[in-house]
Scaffold this motif. Structure first.
Motif, PDB file in Angstrom:
ATOM      1  N   LYS A 392       1.208  -1.347   0.069  1.00 28.02           N
ATOM      2  CA  LYS A 392      -0.640  -0.285   0.127  1.00 28.02           C
ATOM      3  C   LYS A 392       1.283   1.574   0.073  1.00 28.02           C
ATOM      4  N   ALA A 393       2.004   1.410   0.872  1.00 26.07           N
ATOM      5  CA  ALA A 393       3.294   2.477   0.531  1.00 26.07           C
ATOM      6  C   ALA A 393       3.582   2.106  -0.212  1.00 26.07           C
ATOM      7  N   GLN A 395       2.423   1.603  -3.451  1.00 29.17           N
ATOM      8  CA  GLN A 395       1.603   2.282  -4.610  1.00 29.17           C
ATOM      9  C   GLN A 395       1.132   3.700  -3.971  1.00 29.17           C
ATOM     10  N   SER A 396       0.715   4.047  -2.794  1.00 26.34           N
ATOM     11  CA  SER A 396       0.723   5.520  -2.592  1.00 26.34           C
ATOM     12  C   SER A 396       1.788   6.659  -2.314  1.00 26.34           C
ATOM     13  N   SER A 399       2.191   6.233  -7.061  1.00 28.37           N
ATOM     14  CA  SER A 399       0.747   7.111  -7.369  1.00 28.37           C
ATOM     15  C   SER A 399       1.090   8.995  -7.350  1.00 28.37           C
ATOM     16  N   SER A 401       0.459   9.811  -4.666  1.00 25.97           N
ATOM     17  CA  SER A 401      -0.410  10.444  -3.371  1.00 25.97           C
ATOM     18  C   SER A 401       0.483  11.129  -2.195  1.00 25.97           C
ATOM     19  N   LYS A 402       1.327   9.803  -2.370  1.00 26.47           N
ATOM     20  CA  LYS A 402       1.615  10.295  -0.242  1.00 26.47           C
ATOM     21  C   LYS A 402       3.475  10.288  -1.318  1.00 26.47           C
ATOM     22  N   ALA A 407       3.781   8.132   2.804  1.00 28.62           N
ATOM     23  CA  ALA A 407       3.520   6.639   3.070  1.00 28.62           C
ATOM     24  C   ALA A 407       4.175   5.517   3.776  1.00 28.62           C
ATOM     25  N   SER A 410       2.616   6.183   7.146  1.00 29.40           N
ATOM     26  CA  SER A 410       1.874   5.216   7.703  1.00 29.40           C
ATOM     27  C   SER A 410       1.458   3.629   7.673  1.00 29.40           C
TER      28      SER A 410
END
Length: 416
Positions: A392-393, A395-396, A399, A401-402, A407, A410
Motif C-alpha cells: 500500500k505504501a 502504491q501511495s 502514484s 498521493s504521498k 507513505a 502510515s
C-alpha cells in the motif's frame, strides 16, 4: 505434540487469517485438484502438492510413485492450486484428515505451524543438515523447524545486451544503485526504455520491492526507517525521471515480463521462472543479481516450497512419511526435480551440479545464496500484515498521493 483440543482452538484462529497469508508470487497455478480423503489402509500414504500442472504421466508423479515403492507403500497424490492449498490443509486438519506429506509454499509454513498442523523436524526426524541456512529459515518459527525446502527461486535483473551496448553501458559497471541509475540515464538518452518491474498492490508488489528494501539495509519490523525510505525513493525517482514506466503500478510479474520481452527495455526485475521465456525472447540477454544500495548482492525474497509432515493422530505413520519426504529431497532426486520446477536446489552440493550442467544458472545460484525468506527473522504470521502495508505504501508513493516518507510512516503506524 499438541493435544487435539488445543490444536482445534488454534486451527480456528488460523483459518481466519489463512487467506491473508502471502503465497509465493512465483508459483505455477492451474485448475485446482479435487480433495481426496485419506485411504484408511495403512499401505496408502497421501501427498498434497501445489503442482496441478503435472499429470499422472509426468516425471514428478513418477518420482512420487518411486518414493512410495521405495518406502513400501502406495502414494495417493493430489495437486492443488497454490492459493487453495493452505485453506484446504487447515480444513483437513480440523477434520482429522491431514495428508501424510504436504508440499506447501514457504510463507504458509509458519501459519500452519502456529496452527499446530505441522510436526517439527525433531518430531519427524527429517534431516535438514545439508540445507543452506538462509533457505531453511523460511520454514522456521519459534526456534523450531517445520520441514525442508524442495527448491528455491528468487528475483534478479534480466538485461538486454543489445540495448545496453547501444547506450554505451558496460554491465560490469553496474554494481550498486548509483551505477544502476546512471546506466538507466544512458539508456533513456539513447532512446530506449530503462527498467520494468511489478509494483502492483498485492503480494507480488511486496515481493518485488523487498530486494531494494533489504538492499538498503531496512528491516520489516521498521517500515519507516531511513533505509526503507531510501529504497522507496529510488523507485519513485525512477518513475519521475522516466527510467521506469507508470505501468509498474498495475504490472504483475507476467505483464512486466511482457514489457521486457518487447525488446525495448534495458532491465527487468523478474525470476527464475522466466528463464524459458527469456530463451524465446529473440534477443541476447544476461542476468545480474540485484545490487545492494552500496554494492554486493541484495537479499531477494525466496519463493519455492517446503516438504512438511503434518500432525497425525496415528503417530506410527511418521516413520514412513519421513522416508517419503527424505526420498523427495534426496541429493539424487533434487537435481531432476528442481530442473523440472525451474528451481535452484537448496543444497550447495546440488547447486554445484546445476551450474556444471548449465552455466547460465550461476547468477541465480548467487542470488539464491543471498536470498531471504519473507517470514524469516521469526516474523511468521506477522508477515502478511506487514506486507499488505508495504505494498500500500509503494502504491501511495509511486502514484504521487504521498511522499515515500509519509507513505511508509502510515504503513508502520498501521502495522502497530
Amino acid at each position: 505434540m499438541n493435544s487435539s483440543s488445543s490444536r482445534q482452538r488454534r486451527l480456528t484462529a488460523a483459518a481466519l487469517t489463512a487467506l491473508a497469508v502471502a503465497v509465493s508470487a512465483t508459483a505455477c497455478s492451474s485448475d485446482s485438484g479435487s480433495t481426496d480423503s485419506k485411504d484408511a489402509g495403512s499401505g496408502t500414504y497421501t501427498i498434497w502438492d501445489p503442482y496441478p500442472q503435472f499429470d499422472k504421466g509426468s516425471a514428478w508423479t513418477k518420482l512420487l510413485d518411486q518414493c512410495g515403492a521405495k518406502a513400501g507403500v502406495k502414494v495417493k497424490r493430489t495437486g492443488f492450486d497454490t492459493s487453495d492449498l493452505g485453506n484446504k490443509t487447515l480444513l483437513a486438519a480440523q477434520q482429522g484428515n491431514s495428508p501424510d506429506v504436504l508440499i506447501v509454499d514457504n510463507p504458509v509454513v509458519s501459519t500452519l505451524a502456529e496452527a499446530g498442523v505441522l510436526t517439527t523436524t525433531d518430531d519427524s526426524k527429517l534431516d535438514t543438515s545439508k540445507v543452506d541456512p538462509n533457505l531453511l529459515a523460511a520454514g522456521q518459527s519459534g526456534g523450531k523447524t517445520y520441514g525442508t525446502p524442495i527448491g528455491a527461486n528468487t528475483l534478479a535483473l534480466y538485461y538486454n545486451k543489445e540495448v545496453l551496448k547501444k547506450a554505451g553501458v558496460d554491465i560490469a559497471s553496474v554494481k550498486d544503485w548509483k551505477s544502476l541509475t546512471a546506466a538507466l540515464a544512458k539508456v533513456k538518452k539513447a532512446g530506449k526504455k530503462g527498467i520494468t518491474f511489478s509494483a502492483i498492490g498485492t503480494e507480488e508488489g511486496s515481493f518485488q520491492f523487498l530486494p531494494w528494501f533489504w538492499g538498503a539495509g531496512a528491516k520489516l519490523t521498521e517500515l519507516d526507517s531511513a533505509q526503507a525510505v531510501s529504497a522507496l525513493s529510488l523507485w519513485k525517482d525512477w518513475l519521475k525521471q522516466g527510467y521506469a514506466p507508470n505501468s509498474v503500478l498495475n504490472n504483475t510479474q507476467t505483464t512486466s515480463w511482457q514489457e521486457f520481452a518487447s525488446g525495448d527495455y534495458a532491465f527487468s526485475e523478474n525470476g527464475t521462472w522466466q528463464l524459458a521465456n527469456a530463451k524465446k525472447a529473440g534477443f541476447d540477454y544476461g542476468v545480474l543479481p540485484i545490487p545492494g544500495a552500496d554494492g554486493g548482492n541484495a537479499a531477494a525474497p525466496t519463493g519455492g516450497e517446503f516438504v512438511t509432515i503434518p500432525v497425525q493422530d496415528d503417530t506410527g505413520r511418521y516413520a514412513t512419511s519421513q522416508k517419503l519426504a527424505t526420498c523427495l529431497t534426496s541429493t539424487d532426486n533434487l537435481y531432476d526435480t528442481d530442473t523440472t520446477l525451474s528451481y535452484v536446489a537448496p543444497t550447495s552440493e546440488v547447486q554445484d551440479k546445476q551450474v556444471a550442467a548449465n552455466a547460465e544458472l550461476k547468477p541465480w545460484v548467487d542470488a539464491v545464496k543471498a536470498a531471504k525468506g519473507r517470514t524469516s527473522d521469526d516474523l511468521g504470521t506477522k508477515y502478511p500484515k506487514i506486507s499488505e502495508q508495504m505494498w500500500k505504501a509503494v502504491q501511495s508513493a509511486l502514484s504521487g498521493s504521498k511522499s515515500p516518507k509519509d507513505a511508509l510512516t502510515s504503513a508502520q503506524d498501521a502495522v502497530k
